[in-house]
Design an enzyme around this catalytic site. Structure first.
Site, mmCIF file in Angstrom:
data_model
loop_
_atom_site.group_PDB
_atom_site.id
_atom_site.type_symbol
_atom_site.label_atom_id
_atom_site.label_comp_id
_atom_site.label_asym_id
_atom_site.label_seq_id
_atom_site.Cartn_x
_atom_site.Cartn_y
_atom_site.Cartn_z
ATOM 1 N N GLU A 154 18.832 -65.794 61.703
ATOM 2 C CA GLU A 154 19.935 -65.409 62.574
ATOM 3 C C GLU A 154 19.678 -65.941 63.962
ATOM 4 O O GLU A 154 18.531 -66.119 64.361
ATOM 5 C CB GLU A 154 19.974 -63.871 62.718
ATOM 6 C CG GLU A 154 20.878 -63.199 61.752
ATOM 7 C CD GLU A 154 20.833 -61.686 61.880
ATOM 8 O OE1 GLU A 154 20.172 -61.149 62.801
ATOM 9 O OE2 GLU A 154 21.469 -61.040 61.054
ATOM 10 N N LYS A 162 13.172 -47.760 66.183
ATOM 11 C CA LYS A 162 13.838 -46.828 67.094
ATOM 12 C C LYS A 162 12.921 -45.681 67.506
ATOM 13 O O LYS A 162 12.190 -45.134 66.681
ATOM 14 C CB LYS A 162 15.075 -46.246 66.393
ATOM 15 C CG LYS A 162 16.072 -47.308 65.962
ATOM 16 C CD LYS A 162 17.062 -46.762 64.943
ATOM 17 C CE LYS A 162 17.949 -47.883 64.418
ATOM 18 N NZ LYS A 162 18.746 -47.455 63.239
ATOM 19 N N ARG A 174 23.130 -44.615 53.545
ATOM 20 C CA ARG A 174 22.470 -43.318 53.407
ATOM 21 C C ARG A 174 22.602 -42.574 54.728
ATOM 22 O O ARG A 174 23.096 -43.125 55.704
ATOM 23 C CB ARG A 174 20.994 -43.533 53.098
ATOM 24 C CG ARG A 174 20.343 -44.468 54.131
ATOM 25 C CD ARG A 174 18.844 -44.545 54.008
ATOM 26 N NE ARG A 174 18.289 -45.602 54.833
ATOM 27 C CZ ARG A 174 18.012 -45.512 56.130
ATOM 28 N NH1 ARG A 174 18.258 -44.386 56.775
ATOM 29 N NH2 ARG A 174 17.514 -46.524 56.797
ATOM 30 N N ARG A 192 12.062 -39.147 68.840
ATOM 31 C CA ARG A 192 11.258 -39.041 67.616
ATOM 32 C C ARG A 192 9.842 -38.637 67.999
ATOM 33 O O ARG A 192 9.179 -39.327 68.782
ATOM 34 C CB ARG A 192 11.216 -40.375 66.879
ATOM 35 C CG ARG A 192 12.597 -40.806 66.412
ATOM 36 C CD ARG A 192 12.484 -41.989 65.473
ATOM 37 N NE ARG A 192 13.804 -42.498 65.151
ATOM 38 C CZ ARG A 192 14.072 -43.251 64.099
ATOM 39 N NH1 ARG A 192 13.109 -43.597 63.277
ATOM 40 N NH2 ARG A 192 15.291 -43.680 63.866
ATOM 41 N N LYS A 249 14.420 -63.079 59.237
ATOM 42 C CA LYS A 249 14.436 -61.675 58.805
ATOM 43 C C LYS A 249 14.358 -61.544 57.285
ATOM 44 O O LYS A 249 15.006 -62.296 56.566
ATOM 45 C CB LYS A 249 15.732 -60.994 59.294
ATOM 46 C CG LYS A 249 15.864 -60.979 60.808
ATOM 47 C CD LYS A 249 17.237 -60.498 61.264
ATOM 48 C CE LYS A 249 17.390 -59.002 61.102
ATOM 49 N NZ LYS A 249 18.639 -58.531 61.781
ATOM 50 N N ASN A 299 23.491 -49.229 56.550
ATOM 51 C CA ASN A 299 22.584 -48.315 55.859
ATOM 52 C C ASN A 299 23.435 -47.395 55.002
ATOM 53 O O ASN A 299 24.281 -46.665 55.509
ATOM 54 C CB ASN A 299 21.743 -47.505 56.844
ATOM 55 C CG ASN A 299 20.657 -48.361 57.481
ATOM 56 O OD1 ASN A 299 20.456 -48.316 58.679
ATOM 57 N ND2 ASN A 299 19.976 -49.169 56.693
ATOM 58 N N GLU A 345 25.445 -50.965 61.463
ATOM 59 C CA GLU A 345 24.661 -51.308 62.650
ATOM 60 C C GLU A 345 25.157 -52.605 63.280
ATOM 61 O O GLU A 345 25.357 -53.604 62.584
ATOM 62 C CB GLU A 345 23.179 -51.458 62.279
ATOM 63 C CG GLU A 345 22.574 -50.162 61.772
ATOM 64 C CD GLU A 345 21.043 -50.220 61.653
ATOM 65 O OE1 GLU A 345 20.430 -49.157 61.746
ATOM 66 O OE2 GLU A 345 20.486 -51.321 61.478
ATOM 67 N N GLY A 390 12.948 -50.757 58.666
ATOM 68 C CA GLY A 390 11.936 -50.253 59.589
ATOM 69 C C GLY A 390 11.399 -51.291 60.552
ATOM 70 O O GLY A 390 10.303 -51.158 61.075
HETATM 71 P P1 ADP Z 1 15.410 -53.058 60.078
HETATM 72 O O1 ADP Z 1 16.386 -52.817 58.980
HETATM 73 O O2 ADP Z 1 14.083 -53.581 59.596
HETATM 74 O O3 ADP Z 1 15.296 -51.918 61.042
HETATM 75 P P2 ADP Z 1 17.369 -54.484 61.681
HETATM 76 O O4 ADP Z 1 18.095 -55.639 61.085
HETATM 77 O O5 ADP Z 1 18.088 -53.175 61.731
HETATM 78 O O6 ADP Z 1 15.978 -54.305 60.909
HETATM 79 O O7 ADP Z 1 16.858 -54.861 63.123
HETATM 80 C C1 ADP Z 1 16.038 -53.982 63.865
HETATM 81 C C2 ADP Z 1 16.049 -54.373 65.327
HETATM 82 O O8 ADP Z 1 15.570 -55.718 65.508
HETATM 83 C C3 ADP Z 1 17.420 -54.380 65.984
HETATM 84 O O9 ADP Z 1 17.822 -53.104 66.396
HETATM 85 C C4 ADP Z 1 17.192 -55.340 67.147
HETATM 86 O O10 ADP Z 1 16.528 -54.706 68.211
HETATM 87 C C5 ADP Z 1 16.262 -56.364 66.558
HETATM 88 N N1 ADP Z 1 17.048 -57.502 66.011
HETATM 89 C C6 ADP Z 1 17.381 -57.722 64.724
HETATM 90 N N2 ADP Z 1 18.126 -58.843 64.587
HETATM 91 C C7 ADP Z 1 18.267 -59.365 65.823
HETATM 92 C C8 ADP Z 1 18.946 -60.523 66.363
HETATM 93 N N3 ADP Z 1 19.603 -61.390 65.593
HETATM 94 N N4 ADP Z 1 18.892 -60.725 67.703
HETATM 95 C C9 ADP Z 1 18.217 -59.874 68.507
HETATM 96 N N5 ADP Z 1 17.569 -58.776 68.070
HETATM 97 C C10 ADP Z 1 17.588 -58.517 66.745
#
Ligand code: ADP
Length: 430
Positions: A183, A220, A275, A319, A141, A273, A258, A147
């Protein structure tokens, strides 16, 4: 601006030339053009935004939820220009802004986090070592991500090298920061987040959860509260962890913590987040609160002491995007020949659009949010279904027909699904 008007506060909108016809520009008491469509010359251009605030004598800036909303430098620039940034300080944003630092902060605060690399991943050997430790599958990541962009799931060691390089390149291009971390990829999780409010006097409260498990490519599409899988006890536990997280950084303002929740109902911190979020209206509906009003009151030094927001009913948000669900959700900008929004009990539409408005292709494809509230989840789904039927958009393709089908899907209706739900969902062309 709705909140400001009710509070007797005059508002100023800023806009780029392509947004001149957007409803927010017409609604504000004053509006200032800050440049051409290219974000870096308008919505990301701090000197122009500060100049707009200065010429209109603005006391404060609400950063919304995109562009500079989580930018520590912008919070700092506002501060040094004597304009109140409605949100946290640069220091608070920095502790939570980049996801990797945020995880370290949370571990120190005793909040459970998704297992993974303690810092950024430097090279292939390092990545392989970490992936082995946490166990496959893993997810790479971007630390500056948002997003749902730039994340890559890796199932075996032989795939690490290729994916690490692509992830670093993509992150560099999308976020100007090529840092990535690893992760454990949790299988079949739910995305559940906690809304918090924190004032300048050390009071922190949480306003329950939002379930954002319905996602397409990690983005989402539908959010609801309460979550069909969160019990009173789990809510209390996750709420306490979210409050502890905010207290750990002396947070100020509205924020969202989150979490991913696995099938054993264990929850893991993912990111914060700093915000207001797109999906905040479902919380507003269930808790009968205007979160933006609370943000403004907090920024003005108000106290949360004695405030008690009591939850009631069930709220769902869809959305509405200018995208074509029949063609892999490709963008569908253009003129809205008809834009008829639904009404009736428990229905809310947040949008900057109206009939004859031309949806530009420059920015995000979201043209509105449809939010419904009812006594139970079942009633809320029925209400959403009928509101979607009443929502008429002619001229462009939207996600409305897609949402209609999801509302009728037995798996969605059962409440028993995970973040992979839409991968097996088949949209039927009519
Ligand atoms: P962003 O900030 O780009 O939206 P997030 O970290 O919030 O990214 O992750 C977005 C989505 O990706 C999560 O809601 C989940 O569905 C998936 N995701 C992220 N990390 C993991 C993980 N370690 N295991 C499984 N799904 C993940």
């Amino acid at each position: 601006m709705h909140a400001c008007r009710e509070m007797g506060i005059a508002s100023v909108a800023v806009y780029s030339t392509v947004d001149v016809d957007s409803l927010h520009v017409k609604y504000a008491d004053e509006a200032v053009c800050i440049g051409p469509p290219l974000s870096r010359e308008s919505y990301l251009n701090m000197p122009r935004i500060i100049a707009a605030a200065e010429v209109t004598n603005a006391d404060a800036i609400h950063p919304g939820y995109g562009f500079l909303a989580e930018n520590a430098d912008f919070s700092d620039v506002c501060h040094s220009s004597n304009i109140k940034f409605i949100g946290p300080s640069a220091e608070m944003i920095n502790q939570m802004g980049d996801k990797n630092t945020a995880k370290a902060t949370m571990i120190a605060a005793g909040v459970p986090v998704v297992p993974g690399s303690p810092g950024l991943v430097e090279d292939v050997a390092h990545a392989i070592e970490i992936a082995k430790k946490v166990g496959y599958p893993v997810i790479i990541k971007p630390t500056a991500g948002g997003g749902g962009k730039g994340m890559r799931v890796v199932h075996e060691e032989s795939q690490i090298e290729k994916n690490l390089k692509t992830a670093q390149n993509e992150a560099g291009m999308a976020f100007g920061n090529s840092g990535v971390y690893i992760e454990k990829y949790l299988e079949n999780p739910r995305h559940i987040e906690i809304q918090i409010l924190a004032d300048q006097h050390g009071n922190v409260i949480h306003l329950g959860e939002r379930d954002c498990t319905v996602q397409r490519r990690h983005q989402k599409l539908i959010e609801e509260t309460p979550s069909p899988v969160v019990s009173e006890e789990l809510r209390a536990e996750m709420g306490a962890a979210a409050v502890a997280a905010a207290k750990a950084i002396n947070y100020e303002g509205a924020g969202t913590i989150e979490f991913l929740v696995d099938k054993h109902k264990k929850f893991y911190f993912m990111e914060m987040n700093t915000r207001i979020q797109v999906e905040h209206p479902v919380t507003e509906q269930r808790y009968d609160v205007d979160l933006v009003r609370e943000q403004i009151l907090i920024a003005a030094g108000g106290s949360l002491a004695g405030k008690n927001f009591v939850p009631r009913g069930h709220s769902i948000e869809c959305r509405i995007n200018a995208e074509d669900p029949e063609h892999a959700f490709r963008p569908s900008p253009g003129e809205l020949q008809v834009f008829h929004t639904p009404g009736g009990p428990g229905v809310r539409v947040d949008s900057h659009c109206y009939a004859s408005y031309v949806v530009p292709s420059n920015y995000d494809s979201m043209i509105g949010k449809l939010i419904v509230t009812a006594h139970t989840r079942e009633e809320a789904i029925a209400r959403m279904s009928r509101a979607l039927d009443e929502f008429i958009v002619v001229g462009i393709k939207t996600t409305i027909p897609f949402h209609k089908q999801v509302m009728h899907d037995p798996v969605f209706q059962s409440g028993d699904f995970d973040t992979s739900f839409l991968e097996s969902f088949r949209f039927e062309k009519k």
